[in-house]
Design a protein around this motif. Structure first.
Motif, PDB file in Angstrom:
ATOM      1  N   SER A  90       0.816  -1.219   0.000  1.00  0.00           N
ATOM      2  CA  SER A  90       0.000   0.000   0.000  1.00  0.00           C
ATOM      3  C   SER A  90       0.849   1.269   0.000  1.00  0.00           C
ATOM      4  O   SER A  90       0.349   2.342  -0.340  1.00  0.00           O
ATOM      5  CB  SER A  90      -0.917   0.014   1.234  1.00  0.00           C
ATOM      6  N   ASN A  91       2.121   1.138   0.402  1.00  0.00           N
ATOM      7  CA  ASN A  91       2.975   2.323   0.529  1.00  0.00           C
ATOM      8  C   ASN A  91       4.340   2.077  -0.115  1.00  0.00           C
ATOM      9  O   ASN A  91       5.383   2.113   0.559  1.00  0.00           O
ATOM     10  CB  ASN A  91       3.154   2.679   2.017  1.00  0.00           C
ATOM     11  N   PRO A  92       4.355   1.833  -1.414  1.00  0.00           N
ATOM     12  CA  PRO A  92       5.611   1.451  -2.078  1.00  0.00           C
ATOM     13  C   PRO A  92       6.624   2.583  -2.184  1.00  0.00           C
ATOM     14  O   PRO A  92       7.796   2.325  -2.475  1.00  0.00           O
ATOM     15  CB  PRO A  92       5.143   1.005  -3.467  1.00  0.00           C
ATOM     16  N   ASP A  93       6.193   3.823  -1.966  1.00  0.00           N
ATOM     17  CA  ASP A  93       7.092   4.960  -2.156  1.00  0.00           C
ATOM     18  C   ASP A  93       7.826   5.376  -0.893  1.00  0.00           C
ATOM     19  O   ASP A  93       8.615   6.335  -0.910  1.00  0.00           O
ATOM     20  CB  ASP A  93       6.309   6.158  -2.699  1.00  0.00           C
ATOM     21  N   LEU A  94       7.593   4.681   0.222  1.00  0.00           N
ATOM     22  CA  LEU A  94       8.321   5.007   1.445  1.00  0.00           C
ATOM     23  C   LEU A  94       9.796   4.647   1.294  1.00  0.00           C
ATOM     24  O   LEU A  94      10.164   3.738   0.546  1.00  0.00           O
ATOM     25  CB  LEU A  94       7.727   4.245   2.632  1.00  0.00           C
ATOM     26  N   ASP A  95      10.634   5.354   2.048  1.00  0.00           N
ATOM     27  CA  ASP A  95      12.065   5.048   2.045  1.00  0.00           C
ATOM     28  C   ASP A  95      12.438   4.036   3.128  1.00  0.00           C
ATOM     29  O   ASP A  95      13.288   3.170   2.903  1.00  0.00           O
ATOM     30  CB  ASP A  95      12.877   6.331   2.263  1.00  0.00           C
ATOM     31  N   ARG A  96      11.825   4.182   4.308  1.00  0.00           N
ATOM     32  CA  ARG A  96      12.131   3.286   5.430  1.00  0.00           C
ATOM     33  C   ARG A  96      10.831   2.887   6.112  1.00  0.00           C
ATOM     34  O   ARG A  96       9.913   3.706   6.253  1.00  0.00           O
ATOM     35  CB  ARG A  96      13.022   3.982   6.482  1.00  0.00           C
ATOM     36  N   VAL A  97      10.763   1.648   6.587  1.00  0.00           N
ATOM     37  CA  VAL A  97       9.645   1.185   7.399  1.00  0.00           C
ATOM     38  C   VAL A  97      10.217   0.529   8.646  1.00  0.00           C
ATOM     39  O   VAL A  97      10.987  -0.440   8.558  1.00  0.00           O
ATOM     40  CB  VAL A  97       8.744   0.190   6.645  1.00  0.00           C
ATOM     41  N   LEU A  98       9.859   1.072   9.818  1.00  0.00           N
ATOM     42  CA  LEU A  98      10.290   0.497  11.088  1.00  0.00           C
ATOM     43  C   LEU A  98       9.186  -0.407  11.607  1.00  0.00           C
ATOM     44  O   LEU A  98       8.018  -0.014  11.641  1.00  0.00           O
ATOM     45  CB  LEU A  98      10.601   1.589  12.105  1.00  0.00           C
ATOM     46  N   VAL A  99       9.563  -1.612  12.010  1.00  0.00           N
ATOM     47  CA  VAL A  99       8.604  -2.627  12.435  1.00  0.00           C
ATOM     48  C   VAL A  99       8.886  -2.956  13.896  1.00  0.00           C
ATOM     49  O   VAL A  99       9.836  -3.673  14.212  1.00  0.00           O
ATOM     50  CB  VAL A  99       8.717  -3.901  11.565  1.00  0.00           C
ATOM     51  N   GLU A 100       8.083  -2.402  14.789  1.00  0.00           N
ATOM     52  CA  GLU A 100       8.299  -2.628  16.225  1.00  0.00           C
ATOM     53  C   GLU A 100       7.518  -3.847  16.685  1.00  0.00           C
ATOM     54  O   GLU A 100       6.299  -3.904  16.533  1.00  0.00           O
ATOM     55  CB  GLU A 100       7.876  -1.411  17.045  1.00  0.00           C
ATOM     56  N   SER A 101       8.210  -4.799  17.273  1.00  0.00           N
ATOM     57  CA  SER A 101       7.543  -6.007  17.756  1.00  0.00           C
ATOM     58  C   SER A 101       7.007  -5.798  19.159  1.00  0.00           C
ATOM     59  O   SER A 101       7.468  -4.930  19.896  1.00  0.00           O
ATOM     60  CB  SER A 101       8.517  -7.185  17.759  1.00  0.00           C
TER      61      SER A 101
END
Length: 201
Positions: A90-101
């Motif tokens: 849904s957000n292919p143009d982001l540069d970084r994605v942080l995934v907090e567990s």
């Protein structure tokens, strides 16, 4: 060299109370200041409090729909795989994605989706965590020893943590204090080195 076409995904894992949310809240503004667009996905078995806290902390920097809280499945690696893939689509143009567990004890969540893993421990929990050689401490890409300001109050020795981290790990580690921002720039530097490496492969 082929330019990377998808966001670099960074897992932020660690025990409950280690300061993962506080770390994300410090890292994202620094990435934003560097001109990068950032999304955040949080996971917890019972609630979405971390996502709510991050929406408040990042208000004005990250649109609220790019801070997503996922609640439910007790198997975080499965949960993150499905939901993170959907978020990335849904957000292919982001540069970084942080995934907090949500309090994982593994080094990375959804390893087939996440590019780089941080494992956060708290100095307030004592100085023996690295010495116990947990798989997350040993195997993550970057070990973050957080809440260094609390070490003296619980009798933890930061020199001992540093010595043991050097002994048990081949990879880097960073000491941080999210209240003052100490060490956070170093965390961002490691993330950006990972992004540079990913873009060259």
């Amino acid at each position: 060299m082929t330019e990377r076409s998808e966001p670099l995904t960074v897992a932020v894992c660690g025990p409950v109370g280690s300061g993962k949310t506080a770390l994300v809240a410090e890292v994202v503004p620094r990435l934003h200041a560097a001109g990068l667009t950032v999304g955040v996905v949080t996971t917890d078995v019972t609630n979405s409090e971390d996502a709510t806290a991050l929406r408040d902390a990042l208000d004005g920097l990250v649109p609220s729909d790019l801070v997503v809280g996922v609640v439910g499945d007790p198997a975080p690696e499965t949960l993150h795989s499905d939901h993170l893939r959907a978020f990335l689509r849904s957000n292919p143009d982001l540069d970084r994605v942080l995934v907090e567990s949500g309090g994982d004890t593994t080094s990375g969540t959804a390893p087939d989706v996440v590019d780089y893993s941080l494992f956060v421990i708290s100095a307030a929990e004592g100085d023996d965590i690295p010495r116990k050689r947990g798989p997350a401490v040993v195997g993550c890409d970057l070990l973050v020893v957080n809440k260094t300001d609390l070490a003296e109050h619980v009798g933890a020795n930061l020199d001992t943590i540093e010595r043991d981290a050097r002994t048990v790990r081949d990879g880097p580690f960073v000491f941080t204090n999210c209240k003052t921002g100490e060490g956070v720039d170093a965390v961002v530097d490691h993330i950006e080195k990972a992004a540079l490496l990913a873009s060259s492969t």
